[in-house]
Design an enzyme around this catalytic site. Structure first.
Site, short mmCIF file in Angstrom:
data_model
loop_
_atom_site.label_atom_id
_atom_site.label_comp_id
_atom_site.label_asym_id
_atom_site.label_seq_id
_atom_site.Cartn_x
_atom_site.Cartn_y
_atom_site.Cartn_z
N TYR A 101 0.87 -1.17 0.00
CA TYR A 101 0.00 0.00 0.00
C TYR A 101 0.91 1.22 0.00
O TYR A 101 1.71 1.37 0.93
CB TYR A 101 -0.92 0.02 1.24
CG TYR A 101 -2.08 0.97 1.06
CD1 TYR A 101 -2.05 2.25 1.61
CD2 TYR A 101 -3.19 0.60 0.28
CE1 TYR A 101 -3.10 3.15 1.38
CE2 TYR A 101 -4.24 1.48 0.06
CZ TYR A 101 -4.19 2.75 0.62
OH TYR A 101 -5.23 3.62 0.39
N GLN A 102 0.78 1.93 -1.07
CA GLN A 102 -0.14 1.79 -2.19
C GLN A 102 0.32 0.62 -3.11
O GLN A 102 1.52 0.43 -3.28
CB GLN A 102 -0.12 3.10 -3.03
CG GLN A 102 -0.78 4.26 -2.33
CD GLN A 102 -2.28 4.28 -2.60
OE1 GLN A 102 -2.74 3.69 -3.58
NE2 GLN A 102 -3.01 4.94 -1.75
N PRO A 103 -0.64 -0.08 -3.68
CA PRO A 103 -0.28 -1.13 -4.64
C PRO A 103 -0.02 -0.53 -6.01
O PRO A 103 -0.37 0.63 -6.25
CB PRO A 103 -1.52 -2.02 -4.67
CG PRO A 103 -2.65 -1.06 -4.42
CD PRO A 103 -2.11 0.01 -3.51
N TYR B 142 -5.00 -1.64 -8.71
CA TYR B 142 -6.05 -1.75 -7.70
C TYR B 142 -6.94 -2.97 -7.86
O TYR B 142 -8.15 -2.88 -8.05
CB TYR B 142 -6.87 -0.44 -7.67
CG TYR B 142 -6.00 0.72 -7.25
CD1 TYR B 142 -5.70 1.77 -8.14
CD2 TYR B 142 -5.43 0.75 -5.98
CE1 TYR B 142 -4.87 2.81 -7.75
CE2 TYR B 142 -4.60 1.78 -5.59
CZ TYR B 142 -4.33 2.81 -6.47
OH TYR B 142 -3.50 3.84 -6.09
N HIS B 143 -6.28 -4.14 -7.80
CA HIS B 143 -6.97 -5.43 -7.73
C HIS B 143 -6.14 -6.22 -6.73
O HIS B 143 -4.93 -6.42 -6.96
CB HIS B 143 -7.00 -6.11 -9.10
CG HIS B 143 -7.65 -7.46 -9.09
ND1 HIS B 143 -8.96 -7.66 -9.40
CD2 HIS B 143 -7.15 -8.69 -8.77
CE1 HIS B 143 -9.26 -8.96 -9.30
NE2 HIS B 143 -8.19 -9.60 -8.92
N HIS C 92 -3.85 -8.26 -4.60
CA HIS C 92 -2.89 -9.31 -4.90
C HIS C 92 -1.86 -9.40 -3.77
O HIS C 92 -1.56 -8.40 -3.12
CB HIS C 92 -2.19 -9.08 -6.24
CG HIS C 92 -1.51 -7.75 -6.34
ND1 HIS C 92 -2.19 -6.57 -6.53
CD2 HIS C 92 -0.19 -7.41 -6.28
CE1 HIS C 92 -1.32 -5.56 -6.59
NE2 HIS C 92 -0.11 -6.05 -6.43
#
Lengths: 325, 325
Positions: B246-248, B251-252, B254
């Site tokens: 975070y942040q990835p 935005y799905h 995993h």
């Protein structure tokens, strides 16, 4: 690109690269990104030190192949050097155009403990439940404290030693002092790494923190940030990262303060480092009377460590740990 | 040691080092610890690739000084090579005794975007409160998803692309698939890095996790561990570390699965990585109905990132972010 460039073509491009400027240097200085041009076309050349070959033939001849060995210092059995990889037959003098590309450390004579320390150690991820903490790990921490392992901390806090290393000091209920971490050269700002040692002695590790400590933690966080930017006015508060270790190296609560640009290594890794803000958030979302001792913490341990050998490996094998309550 | 060794003495010791065996290799292969002996005395020789010199004179002559440039591959504007630092005047042939010590990447022609990507970027630590998340960051995530940024994820999940890269697959309510991370060579076990992509589409990031997801997370964790040791039976479950970003990067939801021996870098750092077990612990200690969206998360952002430029920098300066609800 409409045509595929041949091997010879691209190999010939590299020496024609004309430097405009250095864009970046990272990986502890072992990678450089250069902006320039090749025959007028803008180009980027990224160079990175390659891994050593561990091919047995190369390793055997490694020490003989070193060139321009320059001793920088020595202390007892330790000596350290700069050197260059060479591409010449032995005994032929060649002119150097580039600086040394190797750092060497020599330990001679070396002991079994040295060999153990420098050998690759396996690592394990362990889940320390509240019960494992209470029954085994807490008693282990107590034993370490009782063995006098913290004398050096108390000596610094009480002003008996290393005062020249104390960069900042505040006394009282929220007292703390700040020391440079051993790994920081004390010059490179982007590598800043300080340790905030608290004066109070009742917090051995993050495990002792409860909801009651939230205000104290918020104050400590702000004091450490204020102290750091006071010492180094070119740094903004949002360029600093604060975290603690679990397991820590010694059982007296201390907070790491690093520059956000410091290249992340083991010291900042998941399974070792926990952000200070994250601890505060977690405490805030807990029920009254709860604390970090009431949750499970997962972290990594070396297979040669006492915690693995005496507590977690026995638990994994279904045996009773040496240290039990 | 009763006598202090002179510079010449210690410099002469290095080439007399006789290798017994390699103890360890780390720092991405750029440091080796060798056990051997010097005139019968046990000794340790630790060699490390030095930082590049950024002295302007050396940088300017760097590309011309390279020797034995060997092209490994090329793809459009990109080409990559091995090379050796040289210590010879140009045009003199010398014999090589050691393998290449440099890796090179060349991008030509390069664009402004390349230059931006390879230039050093400042970093900031931000505190994303539940309110900032709800008013600014969540809408930003929605916009990214609506821009079609996740098409590649859905294509893989729905079996339309990259199926040869899917190492493992399970379908259904707790469905997921496992892909190798781009940075893993797929050969070196100690560098194992897999990504577990969940099939369900309602979890965009860690922010969507609530107490209701605890059982699902525990099941996912166990399934990822089981799948990994099934693929690689030489690895034990406690040699794996699971974390999310975070942040990835997208935005799905995993989950990263890495070998505990993988040298920790930016991907595992505090302010970017959060251990999966830590998330489960935090959810367990929250009140019913609560979730990760109800706590503050602090993390690092590059100054060139949209989140910094469009949300956090305006907030810091007292302006209204571009993205607001």
């Amino acid at each position: 690109m409409s045509h595929t460039r041949s091997t010879q073509e691209v190999e010939a491009m590299v020496p024609r690269f004309q430097l405009e400027r250095l864009l970046n240097q990272d990986q502890a200085g072992r990678r450089i990104s250069l902006l320039g041009s090749i025959d007028g076309t803008p180009a980027l050349l990224i160079a990175e030190r390659a891994a050593f070959s561990t091919d047995p033939v190369h390793l055997k001849s490694f020490s003989e192949s070193l060139d321009r060995i320059k001793n920088l210092g020595a202390n007892d059995i330790y000596s350290w050097f700069l050197a260059s990889t060479t591409h010449k037959p032995a005994n032929q003098e060649v002119e150097s155009t580039q600086p040394p590309d190797l750092k060497l450390n020599l330990i001679s004579p070396c002991t079994e403990q040295h060999i153990k320390k420098y050998s690759q150690q396996g690592v394990r991820l362990v889940a320390e439940t509240p019960e494992i903490y209470r029954r085994h790990v807490r008693p282990y921490m107590q034993a370490k404290r009782e063995q006098g392992r913290l004398n050096w901390v108390f000596n610094i806090i009480e002003g008996r030693t290393e005062q020249e290393d104390v960069f900042y000091r505040e006394q009282g209920l929220e007292g703390f002092l700040m020391l440079p971490d051993l790994n920081w050269d004390r010059k490179t700002m982007s590598g800043l790494h300080l340790l905030g040692l608290v004066e109070r002695r009742d917090i051995w590790s993050v495990r002792d923190l409860t909801k009651e400590h939230i205000e104290w933690l918020k104050h400590m966080r702000q004091k450490l940030l204020d102290a750091t930017v006071k010492l180094y006015p070119d740094i903004d508060q949002d360029q600093l990262k604060l975290y603690i270790h679990y397991q820590p190296t010694y059982y007296h609560f201390h907070i790491h303060v690093v520059h956000v640009a410091l290249e992340a290594g083991a010291t900042q890794a998941a399974g070792k480092a926990i952000g200070l803000e994250s601890i505060i958030s977690q405490l805030e979302s807990m029920a009254t009377g709860q604390g970090i001792a009431d949750i499970s913490l997962s972290y990594t341990l070396g297979e040669a460590s006492e915690l693995w050998m005496d507590i977690f490996e026995p638990l994994k094998s279904g045996n009773e740990p040496k240290i039990s309550q």
